[in-house]
Design a protein around this motif. Sequence first.
Motif, PDB file in Angstrom:
ATOM      1  N   SER A 186       0.859  -1.192   0.000  1.00 53.91           N
ATOM      2  CA  SER A 186       0.000   0.000   0.000  1.00 53.91           C
ATOM      3  C   SER A 186       0.894   1.240   0.000  1.00 53.91           C
ATOM      4  N   ARG A 187       0.293   2.382  -0.282  1.00 52.66           N
ATOM      5  CA  ARG A 187       1.047   3.640  -0.234  1.00 52.66           C
ATOM      6  C   ARG A 187       1.554   3.914   1.181  1.00 52.66           C
ATOM      7  N   GLU A 188       0.748   3.555   2.168  1.00 50.14           N
ATOM      8  CA  GLU A 188       1.136   3.776   3.555  1.00 50.14           C
ATOM      9  C   GLU A 188       2.378   2.962   3.918  1.00 50.14           C
ATOM     10  N   LYS A 189       2.412   1.702   3.490  1.00 53.52           N
ATOM     11  CA  LYS A 189       3.579   0.852   3.769  1.00 53.52           C
ATOM     12  C   LYS A 189       4.809   1.369   3.031  1.00 53.52           C
ATOM     13  N   ARG A 190       4.611   1.854   1.812  1.00 49.46           N
ATOM     14  CA  ARG A 190       5.728   2.421   1.052  1.00 49.46           C
ATOM     15  C   ARG A 190       6.301   3.624   1.809  1.00 49.46           C
ATOM     16  N   GLN A 191       5.421   4.486   2.325  1.00 47.25           N
ATOM     17  CA  GLN A 191       5.867   5.665   3.068  1.00 47.25           C
ATOM     18  C   GLN A 191       6.552   5.260   4.369  1.00 47.25           C
ATOM     19  N   GLU A 192       6.012   4.249   5.042  1.00 44.88           N
ATOM     20  CA  GLU A 192       6.608   3.756   6.280  1.00 44.88           C
ATOM     21  C   GLU A 192       8.039   3.254   6.024  1.00 44.88           C
ATOM     22  N   ALA A 193       8.233   2.531   4.935  1.00 48.01           N
ATOM     23  CA  ALA A 193       9.570   2.036   4.589  1.00 48.01           C
ATOM     24  C   ALA A 193      10.505   3.193   4.261  1.00 48.01           C
ATOM     25  N   ALA A 194      10.016   4.149   3.491  1.00 47.32           N
ATOM     26  CA  ALA A 194      10.835   5.311   3.133  1.00 47.32           C
ATOM     27  C   ALA A 194      11.225   6.106   4.381  1.00 47.32           C
ATOM     28  N   ASN A 195      10.293   6.295   5.299  1.00 53.45           N
ATOM     29  CA  ASN A 195      10.582   7.010   6.549  1.00 53.45           C
ATOM     30  C   ASN A 195      11.632   6.270   7.377  1.00 53.45           C
ATOM     31  N   PHE A 196      11.503   4.950   7.419  1.00 54.09           N
ATOM     32  CA  PHE A 196      12.477   4.146   8.171  1.00 54.09           C
ATOM     33  C   PHE A 196      13.882   4.337   7.605  1.00 54.09           C
ATOM     34  N   VAL A 197      14.002   4.253   6.282  1.00 47.89           N
ATOM     35  CA  VAL A 197      15.308   4.420   5.630  1.00 47.89           C
ATOM     36  C   VAL A 197      15.838   5.831   5.866  1.00 47.89           C
ATOM     37  N   ALA A 198      14.972   6.810   5.790  1.00 49.49           N
ATOM     38  CA  ALA A 198      15.402   8.202   5.985  1.00 49.49           C
ATOM     39  C   ALA A 198      15.943   8.440   7.396  1.00 49.49           C
ATOM     40  N   ARG A 199      15.468   7.682   8.381  1.00 51.79           N
ATOM     41  CA  ARG A 199      15.914   7.858   9.771  1.00 51.79           C
ATOM     42  C   ARG A 199      17.192   7.095  10.102  1.00 51.79           C
ATOM     43  N   LEU A 200      17.700   6.282   9.191  1.00 52.21           N
ATOM     44  CA  LEU A 200      18.924   5.518   9.465  1.00 52.21           C
ATOM     45  C   LEU A 200      20.105   6.466   9.637  1.00 52.21           C
ATOM     46  N   PRO A 201      20.953   6.208  10.632  1.00 52.69           N
ATOM     47  CA  PRO A 201      22.152   7.044  10.785  1.00 52.69           C
ATOM     48  C   PRO A 201      23.139   6.782   9.636  1.00 52.69           C
ATOM     49  N   ALA A 202      24.048   7.709   9.418  1.00 51.80           N
ATOM     50  CA  ALA A 202      25.022   7.585   8.334  1.00 51.80           C
ATOM     51  C   ALA A 202      26.019   6.458   8.584  1.00 51.80           C
ATOM     52  N   SER A 203      26.194   6.087   9.836  1.00 54.08           N
ATOM     53  CA  SER A 203      27.135   5.019  10.171  1.00 54.08           C
ATOM     54  C   SER A 203      26.467   4.088  11.166  1.00 54.08           C
ATOM     55  N   PRO A 204      26.578   2.795  11.050  1.00 53.34           N
ATOM     56  CA  PRO A 204      27.369   2.049  10.082  1.00 53.34           C
ATOM     57  C   PRO A 204      26.722   2.048   8.698  1.00 53.34           C
ATOM     58  N   LEU A 205      27.403   1.468   7.735  1.00 50.86           N
ATOM     59  CA  LEU A 205      26.855   1.345   6.386  1.00 50.86           C
ATOM     60  C   LEU A 205      25.720   0.323   6.385  1.00 50.86           C
ATOM     61  N   TYR A 206      24.750   0.541   5.523  1.00 49.81           N
ATOM     62  CA  TYR A 206      23.622  -0.382   5.398  1.00 49.81           C
ATOM     63  C   TYR A 206      23.507  -0.876   3.972  1.00 49.81           C
ATOM     64  N   SER A 207      22.973  -2.064   3.820  1.00 46.72           N
ATOM     65  CA  SER A 207      22.665  -2.620   2.509  1.00 46.72           C
ATOM     66  C   SER A 207      21.151  -2.788   2.455  1.00 46.72           C
ATOM     67  N   ILE A 208      20.525  -2.301   1.405  1.00 43.96           N
ATOM     68  CA  ILE A 208      19.073  -2.404   1.259  1.00 43.96           C
ATOM     69  C   ILE A 208      18.782  -3.107  -0.055  1.00 43.96           C
ATOM     70  N   GLU A 209      17.947  -4.133   0.004  1.00 51.82           N
ATOM     71  CA  GLU A 209      17.593  -4.896  -1.192  1.00 51.82           C
ATOM     72  C   GLU A 209      16.100  -4.750  -1.454  1.00 51.82           C
ATOM     73  N   ILE A 210      15.745  -4.421  -2.673  1.00 54.25           N
ATOM     74  CA  ILE A 210      14.341  -4.330  -3.081  1.00 54.25           C
ATOM     75  C   ILE A 210      14.107  -5.427  -4.109  1.00 54.25           C
TER      76      ILE A 210
END
Length: 133
Positions: free
Chosen positions: A7-31
């Motif tokens: 849903s659009r809501e879940k897409r936004q929730e995922a985007a918000n989660f990624v946006a809140r990640l700190p710059a360190s450590p490095l993360y790998s994201i797979e879609i």
Amino acid sequence: MFFIIDSREKRQEAANFVARLPASPLYSIEIKPYKKNRSLAQNRTMWMWYNVLADHLGCEPDDVHDQMKVRVLGVERKIVAGQALILPRSTTDLDTTAMARFMEAIEALAAELEVKLPIPDDYRYAMEGGRAG
């Protein structure tokens, strides 16, 4: 973290989660496209049936599993450390529909051998690992 975007809501929730990640450590994201893998109930039932068939055949459940993988899924050829290997394909990545077909093949083998397979209460068996009902 794992998201199923349906849903659009879940897409936004995922985007918000990624946006809140700190710059360190490095993360790998797979879609990737979502695929519902075989169910826990299917897996438990498969191994229960393997035990019944192994008792009948006088072998180990793993041997029945290997035989069914070869019969239904075939084999793959790999070169490992310069040596050619022939291995049965795995059931691990089967989705629920493909796993149902695989289990129908187990039932067909049992019918050929005139072995009656127990049918568990799927929910109870999946959730509790209980005995066949």
